[in-house]
Motif scaffolding. Structure first.
Motif, mmCIF file in Angstrom:
data_model
loop_
_atom_site.group_PDB
_atom_site.id
_atom_site.type_symbol
_atom_site.label_atom_id
_atom_site.label_comp_id
_atom_site.label_asym_id
_atom_site.label_seq_id
_atom_site.Cartn_x
_atom_site.Cartn_y
_atom_site.Cartn_z
ATOM 1 N N VAL D 32 -19.705 -13.413 76.437
ATOM 2 C CA VAL D 32 -20.439 -12.706 77.492
ATOM 3 C C VAL D 32 -20.712 -11.261 77.064
ATOM 4 N N LEU D 33 -19.703 -10.620 76.446
ATOM 5 C CA LEU D 33 -19.904 -9.250 75.959
ATOM 6 C C LEU D 33 -21.013 -9.213 74.911
ATOM 7 N N ALA D 34 -21.042 -10.209 73.995
ATOM 8 C CA ALA D 34 -22.087 -10.272 72.965
ATOM 9 C C ALA D 34 -23.466 -10.388 73.614
ATOM 10 N N LEU D 35 -23.562 -11.238 74.650
ATOM 11 C CA LEU D 35 -24.837 -11.413 75.355
ATOM 12 C C LEU D 35 -25.281 -10.097 75.999
ATOM 13 N N MET D 36 -24.326 -9.374 76.609
ATOM 14 C CA MET D 36 -24.664 -8.127 77.282
ATOM 15 C C MET D 36 -25.119 -7.066 76.282
ATOM 16 N N LEU D 37 -24.398 -6.959 75.169
ATOM 17 C CA LEU D 37 -24.733 -5.943 74.167
ATOM 18 C C LEU D 37 -26.085 -6.250 73.520
ATOM 19 N N GLU D 38 -26.369 -7.541 73.302
ATOM 20 C CA GLU D 38 -27.622 -7.923 72.646
ATOM 21 C C GLU D 38 -28.837 -7.418 73.420
ATOM 22 N N SER D 39 -28.688 -7.311 74.759
ATOM 23 C CA SER D 39 -29.833 -6.903 75.581
ATOM 24 C C SER D 39 -30.128 -5.408 75.485
ATOM 25 N N VAL D 40 -29.164 -4.622 74.956
ATOM 26 C CA VAL D 40 -29.386 -3.178 74.825
ATOM 27 C C VAL D 40 -30.245 -2.926 73.587
ATOM 28 N N ALA D 41 -31.404 -2.292 73.786
ATOM 29 C CA ALA D 41 -32.397 -2.138 72.711
ATOM 30 C C ALA D 41 -31.797 -1.515 71.453
ATOM 31 N N GLU D 42 -31.068 -0.401 71.612
ATOM 32 C CA GLU D 42 -30.495 0.302 70.458
ATOM 33 C C GLU D 42 -29.533 -0.571 69.660
ATOM 34 N N ILE D 43 -28.630 -1.250 70.374
ATOM 35 C CA ILE D 43 -27.642 -2.097 69.705
ATOM 36 C C ILE D 43 -28.332 -3.285 69.059
ATOM 37 N N ASN D 44 -29.325 -3.842 69.734
ATOM 38 C CA ASN D 44 -30.059 -4.993 69.221
ATOM 39 C C ASN D 44 -30.760 -4.644 67.899
ATOM 40 N N ALA D 45 -31.288 -3.419 67.802
ATOM 41 C CA ALA D 45 -31.985 -2.979 66.596
ATOM 42 C C ALA D 45 -31.040 -2.992 65.391
ATOM 43 N N HIS D 46 -29.767 -2.672 65.618
ATOM 44 C CA HIS D 46 -28.816 -2.597 64.501
ATOM 45 C C HIS D 46 -28.072 -3.902 64.258
ATOM 46 N N TYR D 47 -27.556 -4.515 65.340
ATOM 47 C CA TYR D 47 -26.673 -5.666 65.165
ATOM 48 C C TYR D 47 -27.274 -6.952 65.745
ATOM 49 N N GLY D 48 -28.591 -6.970 65.998
ATOM 50 C CA GLY D 48 -29.239 -8.121 66.622
ATOM 51 C C GLY D 48 -28.885 -9.450 65.964
ATOM 52 N N PRO D 49 -29.118 -9.636 64.656
ATOM 53 C CA PRO D 49 -28.838 -10.930 64.020
ATOM 54 C C PRO D 49 -27.370 -11.359 64.169
ATOM 55 N N LEU D 107 -29.386 -15.597 80.797
ATOM 56 C CA LEU D 107 -28.761 -16.301 81.912
ATOM 57 C C LEU D 107 -27.478 -17.008 81.502
ATOM 58 N N ALA D 108 -27.201 -17.069 80.184
ATOM 59 C CA ALA D 108 -25.984 -17.730 79.717
ATOM 60 C C ALA D 108 -24.729 -16.981 80.158
ATOM 61 N N THR D 109 -24.909 -15.764 80.684
ATOM 62 C CA THR D 109 -23.736 -15.034 81.179
ATOM 63 C C THR D 109 -23.080 -15.758 82.347
ATOM 64 N N VAL D 110 -23.760 -16.796 82.887
ATOM 65 C CA VAL D 110 -23.165 -17.591 83.966
ATOM 66 C C VAL D 110 -21.836 -18.185 83.508
ATOM 67 N N ARG D 111 -21.622 -18.256 82.172
ATOM 68 C CA ARG D 111 -20.368 -18.813 81.662
ATOM 69 C C ARG D 111 -19.166 -17.966 82.044
ATOM 70 N N ILE D 112 -19.403 -16.745 82.536
ATOM 71 C CA ILE D 112 -18.293 -15.908 83.000
ATOM 72 C C ILE D 112 -17.523 -16.607 84.116
ATOM 73 N N PHE D 113 -18.228 -17.473 84.887
ATOM 74 C CA PHE D 113 -17.545 -18.175 85.982
ATOM 75 C C PHE D 113 -16.473 -19.134 85.460
ATOM 76 N N ARG D 114 -16.577 -19.508 84.161
ATOM 77 C CA ARG D 114 -15.565 -20.390 83.588
ATOM 78 C C ARG D 114 -14.210 -19.698 83.560
ATOM 79 N N VAL D 115 -14.240 -18.348 83.569
ATOM 80 C CA VAL D 115 -12.992 -17.580 83.538
ATOM 81 C C VAL D 115 -12.099 -17.945 84.720
ATOM 82 N N VAL D 116 -12.737 -18.231 85.851
ATOM 83 C CA VAL D 116 -11.975 -18.546 87.054
ATOM 84 C C VAL D 116 -10.993 -19.683 86.787
ATOM 85 N N ARG D 117 -11.417 -20.651 85.949
ATOM 86 C CA ARG D 117 -10.557 -21.793 85.702
ATOM 87 C C ARG D 117 -9.267 -21.394 84.966
#
Lengths: 264, 264, 264, 264
Positions: D32-49, D107-117
């Motif tokens: 989830v953290l990777a998904l969130m960071l990927e959306s930030v333009a600056e971080i995506n420019a450097h670590y996108g792949p 939208l894959a951040t929905v997997r955060i709900f798996r944490v509840v389990r």
């Protein structure tokens, strides 16, 4: 001599102990006010040197007090690692750090937390009893609040991502997922700054659901806490602090510390 | 004669006393409305002189009433220094002060607090009972609320300083620590004006923690109050006011004042 | 015949009565959605005539239903003056009024309140029981809430006047006392729009006090309601409506109306 | 073999089961953290792949886990249609969908709900007990909350229409009824973004009433929940999940599932 010092600095049962705590309370509040005023450009232009002198005077005083506390307590390491020991240290460090990192002395306002300790002076037992009651109610509902927080965090992460997907391309506010999650937190806690707002009908619809959910969710911790608090018996404790392990909340009749067994 | 005046002005058990209180209620609300309307530029342009005349008429009336109250009560000094005595004086002072300091008559709206007294008229006993119940519940949780307020104030001072340190140089909003503390109060109380908002990722992170903390913190006074309130027995008091010491909240069957023992 | 009509329209115990209530529920929601969509410029440009036709169809239908209700109830005047009778009339009036005053049909959305009645259909007794429980809890705390509201209104009037006096000359927002009182309401309820905000240090200080007060004040009605609600016994009522006086909330075993004594 | 796999994946009573759940928790939060960071333009420019590689790795892993869960559970259809079965599927679908619809992997951040389990891992029984207590309290007040929500929705629809009628022509904000209803929701929930605000005196008056109503209304769900919660007994359940019907919340001494009777 060391025992006498301990009684003055750590206790508030003797006249000297009370006087010390009252003086400390005044010193803390004065130094925090000085720090706050120093940051205001206009006031700094006129009274800057005076305020900086006050700040350094209090910092030296608090450093001296910290050293004395370490000297007179039975187990210095235990005090240094306790909540108040760390706060006492953090209260002086930023001013010294400002010699290396300019501006960092603003963080010295953390010393305001030292005020919590001087509750001991003002109708002591009752205040300490109240804060113990609050603490116990919070601890009793710790598990429920953890479950609740995980659900809320999951909710804001998913809603934030959804809003980023929906509003993202056209709306200047929802630039990335972390920003959108920040917006979701601002919304679900009913703070509502308004610097980022949904513009599309779909985004506004989801925001409406989030707001109504937040409205209902606010009821959960309140309900938990109210129920837990109603179960608590009336507290009745003394202001004695164990000289050996620093434990508080002893029974008024207690002769030995409930935590380490040493004499009070 | 003086006793008769006392019964009309201070009590609401006789028809004359009720009529006086109802007239007073109407006068207070009308005069406050006149003050509010006078401040609106458009309305002032058309009806300014009329509204100012109304204001002066009511002020003279309330001054006369204040003098009569002083004249007919057994202990004038006690009345003058009681909560309602001070409000009654503050209700007329701003209008006279406006002769010296133009514009200060806006503060005469403080007379709206006089409305609280005339609860005595409308199904009196019950209303007074309710407000006594509210007061007792507030007083019972006074210590807990003080502890709570000290923690909240410490929290906003430290968070404000931290935000000033983080956001300060680049953000126009966080210009000094007092302003940052003001922002922290706006945020933790979930008001969220949005005139000052964090822009940096770190600042937004801290703001998020503060908001979630505020969300949880709001539960504490509610829980305290709900628990305290649930413990209160149903109130049952009369609307009698002691002519000698002005104490309220007497038992309906009471013949003597519970506070000073004089006859009711 | 008239009794049969009464059972279909007013009751939900027979299959026909249930079907009627479900159809009514759908009609109400559809007509409100049509009214809402019609106000959107883009949708109105494309589907305006269709939506207006739907609106008029439902209005004629609801008018017919209103007439039938008047015809089959035993005491038409009583129905016409009851809460639901007035809502039923207000649900159709705005559409007719729009022939005289263009645009006023937007107010026909008031018919959404008719939805409250059709709770009778969905697991009826329990829902009605719940709303009765809510009503009883609100009524029981009516006096306390009145006292509370008077205090809050006094507080916002005085704070508003004070802010007008302090911020007035320099701040574009606080133009007159009514506007300042509006700002005080926005602040004390923690809504915080941010269109009007204090700029002076003194104004911000008073705003901070108002916000912290609002924070604590929010605890009062919640505490009142929670305590009152905890005292309520579990509700147990039927969905019968008295054909003579329209009273609801009868005991499931009741044979006669508790309010007027006529047979159910 | 299949039974052993079931114990590792679905249970947390064995060391292997605990280790699996802890690893899963870490994987979910990391992805989830990777998904969130990927959306930030600056971080995506450097670590996108790199971030995209991480995302695909976790997606393949979660897909494998989903297939294994289907394989080892006794009734795969039942699991696939359960709350967690659907979440497990939704956790991987958006990444695959992003091959067709670019950007939808947010939208894959929905997997955060798996944490509840994975609460099952950390002092399991107690956490599950707490969430069951929360669920039961919510379910017990379901009817009251439905009645409450219908009243709130009716209120915002009517107030929104009224504001559209009053503010509409002159105010850029209240462009249509859905937007006005959105404003009413923002106001009644005390969020108060401030992007749409009333300007006319009448509009501000109605907004004031809505805000004070919202202030009082917030007390209703809190009061309901607090009362309901205070009635709950302390929960005491185990972390056992029925292998046949997936029911949770079994008594610690239970040998057979309370829901389907199969052996635990």
């Amino acid at each position: 001599m060391r025992k006498r010092l301990y009684e003055v600095i750590f206790e508030a049962d003797t006249p000297a102990g009370k006087a010390f705590d009252v003086a400390l309370l005044i010193a803390i509040v004065t130094s925090v006010l000085a720090l706050m005023l120093e940051s205001v450009a206009e006031i700094n232009a006129h009274y800057g040197p005076t305020l900086r002198a006050i700040e350094w005077a209090f910092t030296v005083l608090f450093t001296l007090e910290y050293v004395l506390r370490l000297a007179c307590v039975q187990r210095p390491a235990r005090y240094a690692l306790s909540f108040f020991g760390i706060i006492d240290l953090l209260a002086v460090l930023p001013t010294y750090a400002s010699l290396l990192v300019p501006g960092s002395h603003a963080l010295a306002t953390v010393r305001i937390f030292r005020v919590v300790r001087v509750f001991r002076v003002l109708k002591l037992a009752r205040f300490i009893g109240e804060s113990h009651a609050l603490m116990r109610a919070l601890r009793a509902s710790f598990h429920k609040i953890t479950v609740f927080l995980v659900v809320v965090i999951s909710l804001v992460v998913v809603t934030g991502s959804l809003m980023y997907y929906i509003e993202g391309p056209d709306n200047r506010g929802f630039t990335d997922i972390p920003t959108s999650v920040y917006w979701a937190i601002v919304t679900v806690t009913t703070v509502g700054f308004g610097d980022i707002t949904p513009q599309s009908p779909l985004g506004r619809g989801i925001a409406s659901l989030l707001m109504i959910a937040g409205y209902g969710i606010i009821a959960v911790p309140t309900g938990i806490f109210a129920a837990e608090f109603a179960r608590l018996p009336a507290p009745s404790v003394s202001t004695q602090v164990c000289p050996s392990c620093l434990a508080e909340g002893h029974d008024p009749q207690a002769v030995f510390c409930y935590a380490c067994g040493s004499k009070l």
